[in-house]
Design a protein around this motif. Structure first.
Motif, PDB file in Angstrom:
ATOM      1  N   LEU A   1      30.675 -14.130 138.371  1.00  0.00           N
ATOM      2  CA  LEU A   1      31.511 -13.058 138.899  1.00  0.00           C
ATOM      3  C   LEU A   1      30.667 -11.871 139.346  1.00  0.00           C
ATOM      4  N   ILE A   2      29.589 -11.582 138.613  1.00  0.00           N
ATOM      5  CA  ILE A   2      28.687 -10.505 139.016  1.00  0.00           C
ATOM      6  C   ILE A   2      28.005 -10.871 140.336  1.00  0.00           C
ATOM      7  N   GLY A   3      27.618 -12.144 140.472  1.00  0.00           N
ATOM      8  CA  GLY A   3      27.027 -12.601 141.731  1.00  0.00           C
ATOM      9  C   GLY A   3      27.990 -12.420 142.900  1.00  0.00           C
ATOM     10  N   CYS A   4      29.272 -12.697 142.657  1.00  0.00           N
ATOM     11  CA  CYS A   4      30.270 -12.473 143.697  1.00  0.00           C
ATOM     12  C   CYS A   4      30.320 -11.002 144.095  1.00  0.00           C
ATOM     13  N   SER A   5      30.192 -10.113 143.102  1.00  0.00           N
ATOM     14  CA  SER A   5      30.258  -8.676 143.402  1.00  0.00           C
ATOM     15  C   SER A   5      29.037  -8.213 144.189  1.00  0.00           C
ATOM     16  N   TYR A   6      27.873  -8.891 144.013  1.00  0.00           N
ATOM     17  CA  TYR A   6      26.693  -8.556 144.810  1.00  0.00           C
ATOM     18  C   TYR A   6      26.997  -8.687 146.305  1.00  0.00           C
TER      19      TYR A   6
ATOM     20  N   SER B   1      26.733   1.515 146.682  1.00  0.00           N
ATOM     21  CA  SER B   1      25.781   1.803 145.606  1.00  0.00           C
ATOM     22  C   SER B   1      26.382   2.395 144.342  1.00  0.00           C
ATOM     23  N   ILE B   2      27.637   2.852 144.370  1.00  0.00           N
ATOM     24  CA  ILE B   2      28.200   3.557 143.217  1.00  0.00           C
ATOM     25  C   ILE B   2      28.250   2.664 141.977  1.00  0.00           C
ATOM     26  N   THR B   3      28.454   1.371 142.191  1.00  0.00           N
ATOM     27  CA  THR B   3      28.487   0.435 141.059  1.00  0.00           C
ATOM     28  C   THR B   3      27.181   0.469 140.289  1.00  0.00           C
ATOM     29  N   ILE B   4      26.062   0.529 141.007  1.00  0.00           N
ATOM     30  CA  ILE B   4      24.752   0.551 140.361  1.00  0.00           C
ATOM     31  C   ILE B   4      24.527   1.871 139.636  1.00  0.00           C
ATOM     32  N   LEU B   5      25.060   2.979 140.176  1.00  0.00           N
ATOM     33  CA  LEU B   5      24.903   4.282 139.531  1.00  0.00           C
ATOM     34  C   LEU B   5      25.638   4.325 138.194  1.00  0.00           C
ATOM     35  N   ILE B   6      26.817   3.718 138.137  1.00  0.00           N
ATOM     36  CA  ILE B   6      27.607   3.725 136.909  1.00  0.00           C
ATOM     37  C   ILE B   6      27.083   2.702 135.905  1.00  0.00           C
ATOM     38  N   CYS B   7      26.422   1.672 136.391  1.00  0.00           N
ATOM     39  CA  CYS B   7      25.959   0.580 135.536  1.00  0.00           C
ATOM     40  C   CYS B   7      25.162   1.042 134.313  1.00  0.00           C
ATOM     41  N   PRO B   8      24.221   2.014 134.441  1.00  0.00           N
ATOM     42  CA  PRO B   8      23.466   2.436 133.253  1.00  0.00           C
ATOM     43  C   PRO B   8      24.333   2.936 132.108  1.00  0.00           C
TER      44      PRO B   8
ATOM     45  N   PRO C   1      37.265  -3.893 131.555  1.00  0.00           N
ATOM     46  CA  PRO C   1      37.022  -3.093 132.770  1.00  0.00           C
ATOM     47  C   PRO C   1      36.755  -3.942 134.008  1.00  0.00           C
ATOM     48  N   MET C   2      36.143  -5.141 133.820  1.00  0.00           N
ATOM     49  CA  MET C   2      35.879  -5.982 134.982  1.00  0.00           C
ATOM     50  C   MET C   2      37.181  -6.439 135.629  1.00  0.00           C
ATOM     51  N   ALA C   3      38.124  -6.931 134.814  1.00  0.00           N
ATOM     52  CA  ALA C   3      39.407  -7.390 135.350  1.00  0.00           C
ATOM     53  C   ALA C   3      40.172  -6.226 135.978  1.00  0.00           C
ATOM     54  N   LEU C   4      40.132  -5.054 135.331  1.00  0.00           N
ATOM     55  CA  LEU C   4      40.830  -3.882 135.866  1.00  0.00           C
ATOM     56  C   LEU C   4      40.270  -3.472 137.223  1.00  0.00           C
ATOM     57  N   SER C   5      38.950  -3.522 137.361  1.00  0.00           N
ATOM     58  CA  SER C   5      38.332  -3.119 138.630  1.00  0.00           C
ATOM     59  C   SER C   5      38.750  -4.036 139.769  1.00  0.00           C
TER      60      SER C   5
ATOM     61  N   THR D   1      40.721   4.960 146.242  1.00  0.00           N
ATOM     62  CA  THR D   1      41.092   3.838 145.373  1.00  0.00           C
ATOM     63  C   THR D   1      39.976   2.807 145.301  1.00  0.00           C
ATOM     64  N   LEU D   2      39.375   2.528 146.451  1.00  0.00           N
ATOM     65  CA  LEU D   2      38.244   1.596 146.463  1.00  0.00           C
ATOM     66  C   LEU D   2      37.097   2.121 145.611  1.00  0.00           C
ATOM     67  N   LEU D   3      36.819   3.400 145.729  1.00  0.00           N
ATOM     68  CA  LEU D   3      35.730   3.998 144.971  1.00  0.00           C
ATOM     69  C   LEU D   3      35.998   3.920 143.467  1.00  0.00           C
ATOM     70  N   ILE D   4      37.231   4.158 143.066  1.00  0.00           N
ATOM     71  CA  ILE D   4      37.586   4.059 141.641  1.00  0.00           C
ATOM     72  C   ILE D   4      37.365   2.633 141.139  1.00  0.00           C
ATOM     73  N   GLY D   5      37.804   1.656 141.934  1.00  0.00           N
ATOM     74  CA  GLY D   5      37.598   0.259 141.544  1.00  0.00           C
ATOM     75  C   GLY D   5      36.131  -0.091 141.425  1.00  0.00           C
ATOM     76  N   LYS D   6      35.315   0.376 142.354  1.00  0.00           N
ATOM     77  CA  LYS D   6      33.875   0.098 142.309  1.00  0.00           C
ATOM     78  C   LYS D   6      33.205   0.832 141.144  1.00  0.00           C
ATOM     79  N   ILE D   7      33.692   2.018 140.817  1.00  0.00           N
ATOM     80  CA  ILE D   7      33.137   2.754 139.674  1.00  0.00           C
ATOM     81  C   ILE D   7      33.399   1.992 138.378  1.00  0.00           C
ATOM     82  N   ILE D   8      34.627   1.525 138.202  1.00  0.00           N
ATOM     83  CA  ILE D   8      34.965   0.775 136.983  1.00  0.00           C
ATOM     84  C   ILE D   8      34.185  -0.532 136.932  1.00  0.00           C
ATOM     85  N   LEU D   9      33.958  -1.163 138.089  1.00  0.00           N
ATOM     86  CA  LEU D   9      33.186  -2.406 138.126  1.00  0.00           C
ATOM     87  C   LEU D   9      31.754  -2.188 137.663  1.00  0.00           C
TER      88      LEU D   9
END
Length: 474
Positions: A25-30, A59-66, A91-95, A107-115
Motif C-alpha cells: 500500500l505504501i508502494g501504491c502511495s509512492y 511532498s507533504i506526506t514525507i514532511l509529516i512522516c517523521p 490513519p492509513m485507512a482514514l487518509s 481536502t486533498l492536502l488533509i488526506g495526504k497529511i494523514i497518510l
C-alpha cells in the motif's frame, strides 16, 4: 527433513507476506502522487492547482512522516511489531477514505497529511523479518519488503490507466481493512517477546515456527535467542544493551554507547548518499522528469515501464541475496551513476535539437537507473537500520534515524522543481550522478557487512578491536 523445512519456509513466507502487505500500500502511495498531479492537470478536473500547491501535494506526506515515524518507533518497542502495524492502519485507512471523497485542494492536502503518519511503517517490517528469520535466511526474506513496494508501485500505475484517483484510493481503503484483519494470524517475533519477559509466549512461537530445521546446526539470535544468550554470555554482555551492566544505569545512557551512536552515524551517512542520488525524485516526479528530459513517449507508458523495472529490481535483489551487501551497493551505485551520466550526456549532445535521434537512449537509461536503484541503493539503508542497533533501543533508534532519512527525502522532493528552474535539468541530474558515486565509496570504506551474520555479530562490528579480542566466541 525436506518436508519439515518446507513447512518452516511456508510459515515464514506467510508471516513476511502478511507483514509486508502494508508496504504494498505504501508502494501504491509512492506512484499515486505522480498520478494524482497528472490527472488534476487535465482540463476536465474539478480541482486545479498551482505549481506551489502541486509541490505540497507531492511532498507533504514525507514532511509529516517523521512525526509518525517517532510515534511508530515508540509503539514498536512498547506494543510489538505486528500490533504497531495494525494501529497505524487507522490513519492509513482514514487518509485513503478522505482522498476518495476529496473535492478541493484543502481536502486533498488533509488526506495526504494523514497518510504521512503511517508512511514510515516499513521500520516494523525490517525489524520483524530481521528478528524472526535465521541469520542465513535473513537477506532473502528481507527482500519481501522491497518486492512488495515495487509491486505496489506497478499495480498503481496499471490502475491509473483504467481508473480515476478517487477510485484507486477507494480500493486502497478496502485493502487496508482486509490486511488489518489478516494480521491477527501473525505472531510477534520471539526475540521481542523475550526482551519483554514473555518467555512462555516466545517459546510457543518458537515451537510453532520450528526453525531449527533451517538453521543448519547454528543457533541464531533471530531463531533461538535464549540459546544464544546461554551459550555466549560474554558476547551478549558486550553487544546487548539489556545486559546487567545496563540494568543499573538510566535508560538515556544506553544512547551514549558506542554500539548505538556509531551505527547512527553510519546509517545517517548512508541516507545522505541515498537521498542525493535522485531515486525518490524519479519515484515522485516521474512524469515531470520525463517531460523535463524530453522523453518522446507517453508519460503513462514510460511510468509503467519504470514500475516494471522497480519490480524486476526487487526480484533481482531477492535473487542476489547470497551476494555480499557491500558488493550489491557498489554495483547498484556504480550502474546508477553510469545511467545518469548517459542521460546527461544525451541531453547535452542534443540540446536545442527539435527531434533528437536515438530517443530510446533516454528511456533505456532511466529504466536501468530504476532497476539498479532497487537492486540495493533504495532498500539497503532502511534494511541496515533494522540490523545494527541493540534490542533495547532498536525501535526508538530506527524511528530517529529513519526520521532523518524522511526529512532529507522531503527536502529533495520539495526543492526539486526549484532546482530545475534555477540550475537546469543537466546540472541537477549531474549532481545526482555524483551522489551515486558517493554510494560506491560509502560501501567500500564505511558500510558494515551484515550478510549471513547474527544480530549479535553485527553489533560486534561497532565495538573497539581491543574489546572484541577479549570476547570468546565458540
Amino acid at each position: 527433513m525436506k518436508y519439515e523445512q518446507l513447512k518452516c519456509h511456508l510459515k515464514l513466507i506467510f508471516c513476511s507476506t502478511m507483514m509486508c502487505f502494508t508496504q504494498f500500500l505504501i508502494g501504491c502511495s509512492y506512484s499515486f502522487s505522480s498520478t494524482l498531479v497528472a490527472q488534476l492537470r487535465e482540463p476536465s478536473s474539478t480541482i486545479h492547482l498551482s505549481i506551489e500547491e502541486e509541490s505540497w501535494i507531492t511532498s507533504i506526506t514525507i514532511l509529516i512522516c517523521p512525526i509518525g515515524l517517532l510515534i511508530i518507533g515508540i509503539l514498536t518497542d512498547k506494543f510489538g511489531r505486528r500490533k504497531t502495524i495494525q494501529i497505524v492502519y487507522a490513519p492509513m485507512a482514514l487518509s485513503w477514505l478522505i482522498i476518495t471523497f476529496a473535492n478541493s485542494y484543502t481536502t486533498l492536502l488533509i488526506g495526504k497529511i494523514i497518510l504521512g503518519i503511517p508512511f514510515g511503517v516499513s521500520t516494523c517490517m525490517f525489524l520483524y523479518i530481521s528478528e524472526i528469520t535465521p541469520a542465513n535466511l535473513r537477506p532473502l526474506y528481507i527482500t519481501f519488503v522491497t518486492m512488495t513496494v515495487g509491486l505496489g508501485m506497478m499495480v498503481e500505475c496499471i490502475l491509473a490507466i483504467f481508473f480515476r484517483c478517487q477510485t484507486i484510493s477507494g480500493i486502497m481503503f478496502a485493502l487496508c481493512l482486509v490486511n488489518f484483519l489478516t494480521l491477527f494470524m501473525v505472531p510477534e517475533p520471539p526475540m521481542w517477546l523475550r526482551a519483554k519477559g514473555r518467555i512462555a509466549d516466545a517459546d510457543e512461537v518458537d515451537r510453532w515456527l520450528d526453525l531449527g530445521h533451517l538453521t543448519m546446526g547454528t543457533s541464531t539470535a533471530a531463531a533461538v535467542p535464549s540459546a544464544a544468550v546461554v551459550e555466549r554470555p560474554a558476547l551478549a554482555m558486550a553487544v546487548d544493551a539489556n545486559g546487567p551492566a545496563a540494568a543499573s544505569s538510566p535508560y538515556w545512557t544506553l544512547f551514549l554507547r558506542r554500539n548505538v551512536w556509531m551505527p547512527t552515524v553510519v546509517t545517517l551517512t548512508f541516507f545522505v548518499c541515498q537521498q542525493g542520488s535522485g531515486v525518490y525524485v524519479l519515484l515522485f516526479y516521474s512524469m515531470d522528469v520525463l517531460r523535463d528530459c524530453r522523453v518522446p513517449w507517453d508519460s503513462n507508458t514510460v511510468s509503467l515501464f519504470l514500475s516494471v523495472a522497480r519490480l524486476m529490481g526487487g526480484l533481482g535483489f531477492a535473487a542476489m541475496h547470497r551476494v555480499a551487501r557491500r558488493t550489491l551497493v557498489m554495483i547498484s551505485g556504480g550502474c546508477m551513476a553510469v545511467s545518469l551520466l548517459i542521460v546527461v550526456a544525451y541531453m547535452k549532445a542534443f540540446a536545442g535539437v527539435q527531434d533528437p535521434p536515438f530517443a530510446m537512449t533516454l528511456i533505456v537509461a532511466f529504466i536501468m537507473f530504476m532497476f539498479f536503484a532497487l537492486l540495493a541503493i533504495l532498500p539497503m539503508p532502511w534494511i541496515l537500520c533494522g540490523e545494527v542497533f541493540p534490542m533495547a533501543v532498536k525501535g526508538v533508534m530506527n524511528g530517529v534515524v529513519q526520521t532523518c532519512g524522511y526529512i532529507m527525502w522531503f527536502m529533495i522532493c520539495k526543492i526539486y522543481p526549484s532546482l530545475i528552474s534555477n540550475l537546469g535539468v543537466e546540472i541537477v541530474w549531474s549532481i545526482f550522478a555524483f551522489f551515486c558515486i558517493l554510494n560506491v565509496l560509502f560501501a567500500i570504506f564505511i558500510m558494515p557487512e551484515t550478510k549471513g551474520k547474527t544480530l549479535d555479530e553485527v553489533l560486534l562490528y561497532f565495538e573497539p578491536e581491543k574489546k572484541i579480542k577479549k570476547i570468546s566466541i565458540p
